[in-house]
Design an enzyme around this catalytic site. Structure first.
Site, PDB file in Angstrom:
ATOM      1  N   GLU A   1       0.926  -1.051  -0.165  1.00 19.53           N
ATOM      2  CA  GLU A   1      -0.032  -0.181  -0.019  1.00 19.53           C
ATOM      3  C   GLU A   1       1.120   1.383  -0.305  1.00 19.53           C
ATOM      4  O   GLU A   1       0.968   1.998  -0.783  1.00 19.53           O
ATOM      5  CB  GLU A   1      -0.854   0.224   1.067  1.00 19.53           C
ATOM      6  CG  GLU A   1      -2.187  -0.928   0.939  1.00 19.53           C
ATOM      7  CD  GLU A   1      -3.454  -0.554   0.142  1.00 19.53           C
ATOM      8  OE1 GLU A   1      -2.444  -1.202  -1.001  1.00 19.53           O
ATOM      9  OE2 GLU A   1      -4.393  -0.338   0.105  1.00 19.53           O
TER      10      GLU A   1
ATOM     11  N   THR B   1      -4.345   8.215  -5.271  1.00 17.72           N
ATOM     12  CA  THR B   1      -4.482   8.369  -3.507  1.00 17.72           C
ATOM     13  C   THR B   1      -3.937   8.828  -3.130  1.00 17.72           C
ATOM     14  O   THR B   1      -3.711   9.855  -2.655  1.00 17.72           O
ATOM     15  CB  THR B   1      -4.668   6.294  -3.288  1.00 17.72           C
ATOM     16  OG1 THR B   1      -5.427   5.954  -3.812  1.00 17.72           O
ATOM     17  CG2 THR B   1      -5.096   6.849  -2.184  1.00 17.72           C
TER      18      THR B   1
HETATM   19  N1  HSE Z   1      -8.042   5.418   3.962  1.00 23.83           N
HETATM   20  C1  HSE Z   1      -6.758   5.888   2.530  1.00 23.83           C
HETATM   21  C2  HSE Z   1      -7.415   7.328   1.808  1.00 23.83           C
HETATM   22  C3  HSE Z   1      -7.835   5.303   2.057  1.00 23.83           C
HETATM   23  O1  HSE Z   1      -8.629   7.567   2.258  1.00 23.83           O
HETATM   24  O2  HSE Z   1      -6.644   8.008   1.543  1.00 23.83           O
HETATM   25  C4  HSE Z   1      -6.886   4.920   0.342  1.00 23.83           C
HETATM   26  O3  HSE Z   1      -7.862   4.390  -0.755  1.00 23.83           O
END
Ligand code: HSE
Length: 309
Positions: free
Chosen positions: A128, A181
């Protein structure tokens, strides 16, 4: 030689108020990897999924996951990975996490299940981090453990499986808008005003209470995000207007799925989730934006071995 075929599900992170600390899994959708372990050292990755992925193995999220697993075990092995099925990257339903979770779970199966869920999530978070530049577990933990998972703490990892209401349906739409992201994390301010923090932790408590007591309306009421959503919703055309229409049709809540650009709506009846899905499609149709969308049950199942030799 040992070989496993492993599945890990799609997931939706944040669940509204739980930025980086709550996520849940979806039924049916997910990644499938085939992993073969032989003596030696090194990793090969073959992509049969039809979804374009980086050819350099160091850019594929499964590589750091496998390396972290072998580090923890203090072992060497040669691992061949075949990516059989893959959620499209950037879809907002935990595409990278599904691969990371499948890789961690598959490694554990190849070695006879020596590591705990927490250790597997540590491994998955390495992937991740490669994908998004952050160590967050709110997709990876549910993708490994299944259902709705709360990350009570990161140092050390403290993972709590929350109850999944029996009839809990999710309509998800992935508009064809590109938001990484990484970018969606970088735009967030580093500090949260106390007033917003108070609202957010009130909602997190309410969400957990609602899930334990089966109070679905409380769950819906609590799924409000005043920390990330105000900065991220600008990426999604007509966000507030769409939410209004979805809530009017009976959806419990509508939020950004993880870091976006997908959005999801939860409902306690399949019919309402279907209607929500239709409204989402009309919303993006009217703006000339393409999409993929689906309506699925919120699942209680995590990664699993499909076959082993
Ligand atoms: N919690 C993370 C964000 C998840 O909101 O950036 C990314 O999929």
């Amino acid at each position: 030689m040992k070989k496993v075929r492993v599945f890990a599900p799609a997931s939706i992170a944040n669940m509204g108020c739980g930025f980086d600390i709550i996520g849940f899994t979806l039924d049916e959708v997910g990644d499938i990897l085939e992993m073969t372990m032989t003596e030696g050292d090194g990793i090969t990755i073959e992509n049969e999924s039809g979804v374009p992925l980086p050819e350099d193995i160091h850019k594929n999220v499964v590589t750091p996951v496998i390396n972290k697993f072998l580090d923890i075990m203090d072992r060497k092995a040669h691992i061949d990975v075949k990516i059989v099925r893959k959620i499209y990257p950037g879809s907002g339903i935990g595409s990278s996490a599904a691969s990371c979770a499948a890789a961690a779970y598959g490694m554990n199966a190849l070695f006879g299940y020596p590591l705990s869920d927490e250790e597997l999530v540590e491994c998955a978070m390495e992937g991740e981090n490669l994908a998004s530049g952050g160590y967050h577990a709110d997709n990876a933990a549910p993708a490994i453990m299944g259902g709705i998972v709360l990350i009570r703490g990161y140092e050390p990892l403290d993972l709590i499986k929350l109850p999944v209401p029996g009839n809990f349906y999710c309509a998800v739409i992935h508009p064809n808008i590109v938001v990484s992201t990484k970018e969606a994390r970088e735009i967030l301010p580093k500090d949260v005003p106390l007033h917003d923090a108070v609202r957010q932790w009130g909602n997190v408590g309410g969400l957990v209470a609602g899930l334990y007591s089966g109070d679905i309306n409380l769950v819906g009421r609590a799924m409000k995000d005043v920390v990330a959503e105000p900065y991220r919703k600008k990426f999604i055309p007509g966000f507030e207007d769409l939410r209004e229409k979805l809530l009017a049709t009976g959806a419990l809540a509508m939020n950004i799925a993880g870091s976006g650009p997908s959005v999801f709506a939860l409902a306690d009846k399949f019919g309402i989730a279907s209607r929500a899905g239709k409204i989402m499609k009309e919303h993006f149709d009217s703006r000339g934006i393409g999409y993929e969308s689906f309506v699925v049950k919120v699942s209680n199942n995590g990664a699993k071995i499909l076959s082993e030799d």
